[in-house]
Design an enzyme around this catalytic site. Sequence first.
Site, mmCIF file in Angstrom:
data_model
loop_
_atom_site.group_PDB
_atom_site.id
_atom_site.type_symbol
_atom_site.label_atom_id
_atom_site.label_comp_id
_atom_site.label_asym_id
_atom_site.label_seq_id
_atom_site.Cartn_x
_atom_site.Cartn_y
_atom_site.Cartn_z
ATOM 1 N N GLU A 204 44.427 44.593 48.319
ATOM 2 C CA GLU A 204 44.351 44.365 46.875
ATOM 3 C C GLU A 204 44.059 45.649 46.099
ATOM 4 O OE1 GLU A 204 42.940 42.423 49.156
ATOM 5 O OE2 GLU A 204 44.146 40.614 48.948
ATOM 6 N N HIS B 39 38.861 30.052 48.249
ATOM 7 C CA HIS B 39 40.141 30.176 47.557
ATOM 8 C C HIS B 39 40.035 29.689 46.110
ATOM 9 C CE1 HIS B 39 41.882 30.640 51.543
ATOM 10 N NE2 HIS B 39 43.065 30.841 51.022
#
Lengths: 352, 328
Positions: B60, B129
């Site tokens: 990321e 998540h």
Amino acid sequence: MIQWVTPEGKLTKQGLKHWSKFSNDEKREWLRWMILARQFDRRAILLQRQGRIGTYAPLEGQEAAQIGSSMALHPEDWVFPSYREHGVALKVGMPISQVFLYWMGRVEGCKPPEGVRLMPPTVPIATQIPQAVGAAWASKLRKETFVSVAYFGDGATSEGDFHEGLNFAGVFKLPVIFFCQNNGYAISVPFNRQSASETIAERAKAYQIPGVLVDGNDVFAVRGVMEEAIARARKGDGPTLIEAVTYRKGSHTTADDATRYRPSDEVKEWIEERDPVERWRACLLHEGLISLEEVESWTHHCDEQVDLGIKEAESSTPALATHLFEYVYHEVSRKLMRQKTECETREIPWLN
Amino acid sequence: MAELTMVQAICDALQVALEEMPEVLLLGEDIGKNGGVFRATDGLWEQFGDERVIDTPLAEAGIIGSSIGLAVNGFKPVAEVQFLTFIYPAFEQIISHIARLHTRTQGAFPNSIVIRAPYGGGIRAPELHSDSTETFFVHTPGLKVVVPSTPSDAKGLLLAAIKQPDPVIFLEPMKLYRAFKEEVPTGWYEIPLGSARLVQTGTDVTIIAWGAMVPVAMQGASECEKSGISCEVIDLRTLDPVDEETIIQSVTKTGRVVIVQEAPRTLGLGSELMAMIQEQAFYSLEAPMVRVTSYDVPVPMYALEDDFRPTAEKVAQAVYKVVQEGGR
């Protein structure tokens, strides 16, 4: 380790081989720029001691790595520095006054003159590495030949961003040079506490990119390996990791005391026997490319330039506090407009 | 017009952007051949190729960090972070660089980046998540934050975000990705950032929500209609800059406020909204404002997510509370 000039200023076999690659004029320029970087640096420390600039990160000892590498750049190449690359900044076109302004806490010091592709100093360690990768990526996608250089230190190689940047560059074969000035210490922590690997350059192998270990106090060799890395990048052959082994002669910043963590005989050796400016000066003198008088007059001229830079910086009008609101977004939001008024009038409003 | 789900509308917006703006490129994990784990980029790799729809390594900070370099050197990256909960490795790049670059360089380098991330809970996703941490980004000056709640808003807001010179965090409520279809305008279509949507008008209570909480707020509102309480429902759409005007106008009219927020309570956007309303419309208030939020506990594994998240029943309860408190 690649070395073209010995610490005593003698050309090595490789040095002799590459000697004619660069013009005599350029070789003299390297010395002139190194002197400027050094004189700038010494004055900056004095200014800090006098309270005229804030905490400052000195570069003395790393002039050859910074000037040798930046001399190889084209004006349209991108530079992503850390916070110690004043030599690089000056070389690629940042006015002396603006580098001082940065250390005077003034935002003008972050904005390069039009057309200079120099990013502002990066303070969070290693974060500039993936950014430099992105700029190189853009150049490749547009099929341009401009490269991007990320400058960082040995400590940065422990960060995840170092890995992510090199990994991306390897996968996409991007025209980026990872230029590490390994000065042996990340503030106080020595390299053997950063990594179990012997060198930083050897890590390049895992990303399938060339890793080059060069004497970072040898401006000639640094200039040479940088030239090769840039040529490869421009040709589309991808990135290079260069580890320039050097030493910061002083402390991490003016707020640090390096005597707390570095053995004095080690420091003495680097200062007295491996100084990069002395080395190149001795070499040029030996090769008959300069005279002592010239060096003296250059030093004098650099001092004058630095004086002028200080004068410009100190006499420039600081931005108003209300300026803070102008560049947060491309337009000033309702909320920020109110806060700007609060800042202007110094009055706490009912509506924040 | 075409009948699309939200995730299809997002894909449509990206397709239009790629077609009309040569500087736009998409990068992220699994967005290429796979078309995104939610299919938000379905078919785009086939249409635009590997240099504009780019599968990156799984990193990321690398994605967001290189997006900065791409942006300063002339591209308009639209980066996908696979789940908002996975954005934290890139946090430093966002907070220390993306949000500040314009200020630091006084506009010397373009900094136009869109970061898309599916977020929130309610879909029985695996552990870690389902975060709803929009506050981090709203709290950070220099970023704009957008959250759509309908397919056509998703398209119009995403295209507006891509046109922005400022960096935008574009959060997509996973719960609404396929919740319903609606008519979405074809071609280039923008909804300006900073303007809230009046979902329904009413006179007694203002309910403020965003993202997946908009349908929850609506459900709560229709429950209350049965008791004759008329609710005005506002979908913020842009969290920063927030549409103060629409909120204050509504609160001035109703005098009662319920804020529905999927994030935990403490220092969520709801807290800032309450402060803002208190400052700008205190004398219009008939009752204390009420927040319906998730609890101040880590997002639980999905077996307990319905207990954790705000529900329509809780919204209705909150509405009754502010109505009774103020008297009608």
